[in-house]
Design a protein around this motif. Structure first.
Motif, mmCIF file in Angstrom:
data_model
loop_
_atom_site.group_PDB
_atom_site.id
_atom_site.type_symbol
_atom_site.label_atom_id
_atom_site.label_comp_id
_atom_site.label_asym_id
_atom_site.label_seq_id
_atom_site.Cartn_x
_atom_site.Cartn_y
_atom_site.Cartn_z
ATOM 1 N N SER A 129 22.940 -1.704 -3.104
ATOM 2 C CA SER A 129 23.269 -0.632 -2.692
ATOM 3 C C SER A 129 22.106 0.262 -2.138
ATOM 4 O O SER A 129 22.278 1.288 -1.863
ATOM 5 C CB SER A 129 23.709 0.254 -4.364
ATOM 6 N N LYS A 130 21.149 -0.327 -2.075
ATOM 7 C CA LYS A 130 19.923 0.511 -1.459
ATOM 8 C C LYS A 130 19.685 0.101 -0.098
ATOM 9 O O LYS A 130 19.859 -1.128 0.277
ATOM 10 C CB LYS A 130 18.712 0.142 -2.272
ATOM 11 N N TYR A 131 19.254 0.949 0.693
ATOM 12 C CA TYR A 131 18.846 0.847 2.189
ATOM 13 C C TYR A 131 17.625 0.418 2.172
ATOM 14 O O TYR A 131 16.705 0.547 1.106
ATOM 15 C CB TYR A 131 19.047 2.202 3.047
ATOM 16 N N GLY A 132 16.871 -0.225 3.330
ATOM 17 C CA GLY A 132 15.752 -0.524 3.573
ATOM 18 C C GLY A 132 15.675 -2.230 3.860
ATOM 19 O O GLY A 132 16.746 -2.850 3.808
ATOM 20 N N LEU A 133 14.631 -2.267 4.547
ATOM 21 C CA LEU A 133 14.459 -3.875 5.075
ATOM 22 C C LEU A 133 13.939 -4.601 3.714
ATOM 23 O O LEU A 133 13.297 -4.210 3.046
ATOM 24 C CB LEU A 133 13.202 -3.683 6.108
ATOM 25 N N PRO A 134 14.369 -5.968 3.815
ATOM 26 C CA PRO A 134 13.906 -6.819 2.937
ATOM 27 C C PRO A 134 12.272 -6.975 2.919
ATOM 28 O O PRO A 134 11.871 -6.988 4.333
ATOM 29 C CB PRO A 134 14.569 -8.168 3.163
ATOM 30 N N PRO A 135 11.598 -6.993 2.131
ATOM 31 C CA PRO A 135 9.963 -7.403 2.186
ATOM 32 C C PRO A 135 9.714 -8.268 3.210
ATOM 33 O O PRO A 135 8.650 -8.177 3.994
ATOM 34 C CB PRO A 135 9.615 -7.463 0.909
ATOM 35 N N PHE B 194 7.218 -0.653 -7.652
ATOM 36 C CA PHE B 194 6.138 0.289 -7.225
ATOM 37 C C PHE B 194 5.099 -0.532 -6.835
ATOM 38 O O PHE B 194 4.530 -0.408 -5.862
ATOM 39 C CB PHE B 194 5.805 1.308 -8.390
ATOM 40 N N ARG B 195 4.863 -1.556 -7.700
ATOM 41 C CA ARG B 195 3.603 -2.405 -7.686
ATOM 42 C C ARG B 195 4.062 -3.543 -6.392
ATOM 43 O O ARG B 195 2.979 -3.752 -5.599
ATOM 44 C CB ARG B 195 3.423 -3.363 -8.895
ATOM 45 N N GLY B 196 5.153 -3.708 -6.144
ATOM 46 C CA GLY B 196 5.421 -4.502 -5.352
ATOM 47 C C GLY B 196 5.272 -3.881 -3.715
ATOM 48 O O GLY B 196 4.842 -4.420 -2.855
ATOM 49 N N LEU B 197 5.710 -2.513 -3.911
ATOM 50 C CA LEU B 197 5.557 -1.805 -2.504
ATOM 51 C C LEU B 197 3.835 -1.608 -2.126
ATOM 52 O O LEU B 197 3.802 -1.945 -0.970
ATOM 53 C CB LEU B 197 5.918 -0.529 -2.716
ATOM 54 N N ARG B 198 3.321 -1.481 -3.212
ATOM 55 C CA ARG B 198 1.728 -1.507 -2.948
ATOM 56 C C ARG B 198 1.221 -2.749 -2.388
ATOM 57 O O ARG B 198 0.335 -2.684 -1.262
ATOM 58 C CB ARG B 198 1.142 -0.857 -4.221
ATOM 59 N N GLN B 199 1.593 -3.769 -2.941
ATOM 60 C CA GLN B 199 1.013 -5.170 -2.564
ATOM 61 C C GLN B 199 1.693 -5.280 -1.092
ATOM 62 O O GLN B 199 0.571 -5.948 -0.514
ATOM 63 C CB GLN B 199 1.778 -6.254 -3.480
ATOM 64 N N LEU C 171 0.273 -6.004 4.567
ATOM 65 C CA LEU C 171 0.430 -5.855 5.954
ATOM 66 C C LEU C 171 -0.823 -5.350 6.555
ATOM 67 O O LEU C 171 -1.140 -5.769 7.581
ATOM 68 C CB LEU C 171 1.602 -4.643 5.760
ATOM 69 N N ASN C 172 -1.692 -4.542 5.929
ATOM 70 C CA ASN C 172 -2.893 -4.095 6.361
ATOM 71 C C ASN C 172 -4.062 -5.563 6.641
ATOM 72 O O ASN C 172 -4.571 -5.342 7.648
ATOM 73 C CB ASN C 172 -3.541 -3.053 5.331
ATOM 74 N N GLU C 173 -3.689 -6.301 5.707
ATOM 75 C CA GLU C 173 -4.633 -7.417 5.777
ATOM 76 C C GLU C 173 -4.243 -8.055 7.268
ATOM 77 O O GLU C 173 -5.183 -8.644 7.848
ATOM 78 C CB GLU C 173 -4.607 -8.551 4.948
#
Length: 229
Positions: A131-137, A175-180, A185-187
């Motif tokens: 039910s949520k929008y957004g790209l799979p990680p 939330f932890r998953g988004l931060r990780q 991605l920054n790495e």
């Protein structure tokens, strides 16, 4: 409870969450989500010094923006249809829901025509809810590579929506998953500048989001209530 009392209460809770997690209070910004409240209440929010306004739909935001758009910073936080980009492109300083290539290219086209740059957050469906929008990680890195050539769309961070849980603590893995993911991605250095923003946390779970690194918390009912026009 008055608006000022609600703001003071939320401010105290944000300050305490920052203290618990060793964060600087200045690194966390409140977005007052005004989609369920009137033009007058939105004006009152601005009068009380809350200068970040969040809206989900242009149809609901239009009258408020026409009256108050020269005040504060406006965030589009809902799912953005490609054919609505023309309405919001020069009115909202942040788009929190970049979730597909067609939207990225439409934002680029419209922004280029107006010679402006859009700050966008890539929406990621960390929870995996249908039910949520957004790209799979797992698609986030490829998506950033594909839009890297766009010169008028700047991705500054990530956004997610957690499931509504009876206990806010249950949202922590999201939330932890988004931060990780942001850190991973920054790495990989996929963007010209590091991704810094994390838009996550709402009225029922914002403290946990802050403890996990939120830089934008999107607060509606706890801050401004739900009184309709």
């Amino acid at each position: 409870m008055s608006l000022k009392e609600r703001i003071d209460q939320v401010e105290q809770r944000i300050t305490e969450a920052c203290a618990r997690s060793g964060r600087d209070r200045n690194d966390v910004n409140m977005i007052a989500v005004t989609k369920y409240v009137s033009l007058d209440m939105t004006a009152s929010v601005l009068d009380h010094g809350l200068l970040h306004i969040g809206e989900n739909r242009w149809q609901d935001a239009q009258a408020k923006w026409n009256a108050l758009g020269n005040r504060g910073t406006w965030h589009f936080i809902g799912h953005l249809q490609t054919n609505k980009v023309r309405d919001v492109i020069d009115k909202f300083q942040y788009i929190h829901s970049l979730d597909r290539l067609s939207l990225a290219h439409e934002l680029e086209k419209r922004a280029a025509a107006l010679n402006l740059q859009v700050s966008a957050l890539m929406q990621v469906n960390i929870s995996g809810e249908e039910s949520k929008y957004g790209l799979p990680p797992e698609q986030a890195a490829e998506f950033l590579k594909e839009i890297n050539s766009l010169s008028h769309v700047k991705v500054t961070g990530l956004m997610t929506m957690a499931p509504y849980e009876s206990s806010a603590e249950q949202t922590r893995p999201v939330f932890r998953g988004l931060r990780q993911l942001r850190d991973e991605l920054n790495e990989q250095a996929l963007t010209a500048e590091p991704l810094t923003e994390l838009s996550m946390g709402m009225s029922n779970d914002f403290e946990v989001a802050i403890e996990e690194g939120a830089t934008w918390v999107r607060l509606g009912s706890i801050l401004v209530g739900k009184e309709e026009d």
